[in-house]
Design an enzyme around this catalytic site. Structure first.
Site, PDB file in Angstrom:
ATOM      1  N   LYS A   1       0.849  -1.197   0.000  1.00 46.77           N
ATOM      2  CA  LYS A   1       0.000   0.000   0.000  1.00 46.77           C
ATOM      3  C   LYS A   1       0.881   1.241   0.000  1.00 46.77           C
ATOM      4  O   LYS A   1       1.762   1.386   0.849  1.00 46.77           O
ATOM      5  CB  LYS A   1      -0.864  -0.001   1.257  1.00 46.77           C
ATOM      6  CG  LYS A   1      -2.349   0.080   1.008  1.00 46.77           C
ATOM      7  CD  LYS A   1      -3.073   0.023   2.336  1.00 46.77           C
ATOM      8  CE  LYS A   1      -4.551   0.254   2.200  1.00 46.77           C
ATOM      9  NZ  LYS A   1      -5.191   0.324   3.514  1.00 46.77           N
TER      10      LYS A   1
HETATM   11  O1  G3P Z   1      -8.016   0.937   5.367  1.00 45.10           O
HETATM   12  C1  G3P Z   1      -8.395   2.105   4.759  1.00 45.10           C
HETATM   13  C2  G3P Z   1      -9.753   2.646   5.149  1.00 45.10           C
HETATM   14  O2  G3P Z   1     -10.741   1.703   4.877  1.00 45.10           O
HETATM   15  C3  G3P Z   1      -9.827   3.267   6.508  1.00 45.10           C
HETATM   16  O3  G3P Z   1     -11.153   3.492   6.928  1.00 45.10           O
HETATM   17  O4  G3P Z   1     -12.736   3.903   8.758  1.00 45.10           O
HETATM   18  O5  G3P Z   1     -10.344   4.585   9.045  1.00 45.10           O
HETATM   19  O6  G3P Z   1     -11.834   5.829   7.500  1.00 45.10           O
HETATM   20  P1  G3P Z   1     -11.523   4.507   8.115  1.00 45.10           P
END
Ligand code: G3P
Length: 218
Positions: free
Chosen positions: A84
């Site tokens: 990533k």
């Molecule tokens: O892993 C990336 C993303 O899905 C993070 O989500 O909930 O931290 O905005 P969030």
């Protein structure tokens, strides 16, 4: 549409895998930090033992050369590891180089269609638009997703659209309606997808009625 689990928690990943619903896993430094003092590479290796699909491991630097170094190390952990990289200039440079070396990159922290186009042209295998975080600032994450899918459909780019930062089943279902390749979601959203109060109520009634029948006693 493929379902990825957005977590680094091994129990959650095992449960989703047992249901056959974990086509892959996405992690990030925040999710890893929630697991306490784990060895990062060993932890990713454990996840890769549970899930055979893509497992994203995030680089942890702003420096292009350091990203390249980390990415090249990560892919030695298991064949299904995806690196990533952030949607920055350095991240896209690293994406281009890693892609040329045959290493798959998930470009993360995407908040605009312009960024998504740049990621595809840099050779990203996955683009991760963050829907929930856009909603959080009063923007519209689903609208961004729709726009990216529409643009990508005009071209032959290999980049898969990975809807990320999903907060509830509506995000997942709308992403499916739009034809997103992948939805990555927290375990809680997985559970919410399965649940319906009328299913629980109906099952309760069926079992109660069954107990009253002579067939049940036979
Ligand atoms: O892993 C990336 C993303 O899905 C993070 O989500 O909930 O931290 O905005 P969030």
């Amino acid at each position: 549409m493929k379902f990825f689990l957005d977590t680094a928690n091994l129990d959650e990943i095992r449960q989703a895998a047992a249901l056959g619903l974990a086509d892959g896993v996405t992690t990030n430094p925040t999710l890893i930090s929630k697991e306490g003092k784990v060895d990062f590479k060993e932890h990713i290796a454990e996840i890769c033992k549970i899930v055979s699909g893509p497992v994203s491991a995030e680089t942890t630097t702003n420096d292009r050369d350091e990203m390249l170094k980390q990415g090249r190390e990560y892919v030695k952990i298991a064949p299904n590891v995806v690196v990533k990289c952030p949607l920055t200039l350095e991240g896209l440079e690293a994406t281009r180089i890693l892609n040329d070396e045959g290493i798959k990159v998930n470009v993360t922290l995407c908040f605009s269609s312009a960024q998504a186009v740049c990621a595809a042209k840099a050779g990203a295998s996955f683009i991760s638009p963050f829907l929930g975080r856009l909603d959080d600032i009063g923007d519209n994450g689903l609208r961004l997703l729709e726009e990216i899918i529409e643009i990508y459909d005009n071209y032959e780019w290999k980049t898969e659209v990975l809807a990320a930062s999903l907060r509830h089943p509506i995000h997942v279902i709308e992403a499916a309606r739009m034809g997103a390749d992948i939805a990555t979601m927290p375990f809680k959203v997985f559970q919410q997808l399965l649940k319906h109060p009328l299913t629980d109520k109906g099952q309760e009634t069926f079992l109660a009625d069954w107990k009253k029948t002579s067939a049940a006693k036979a």
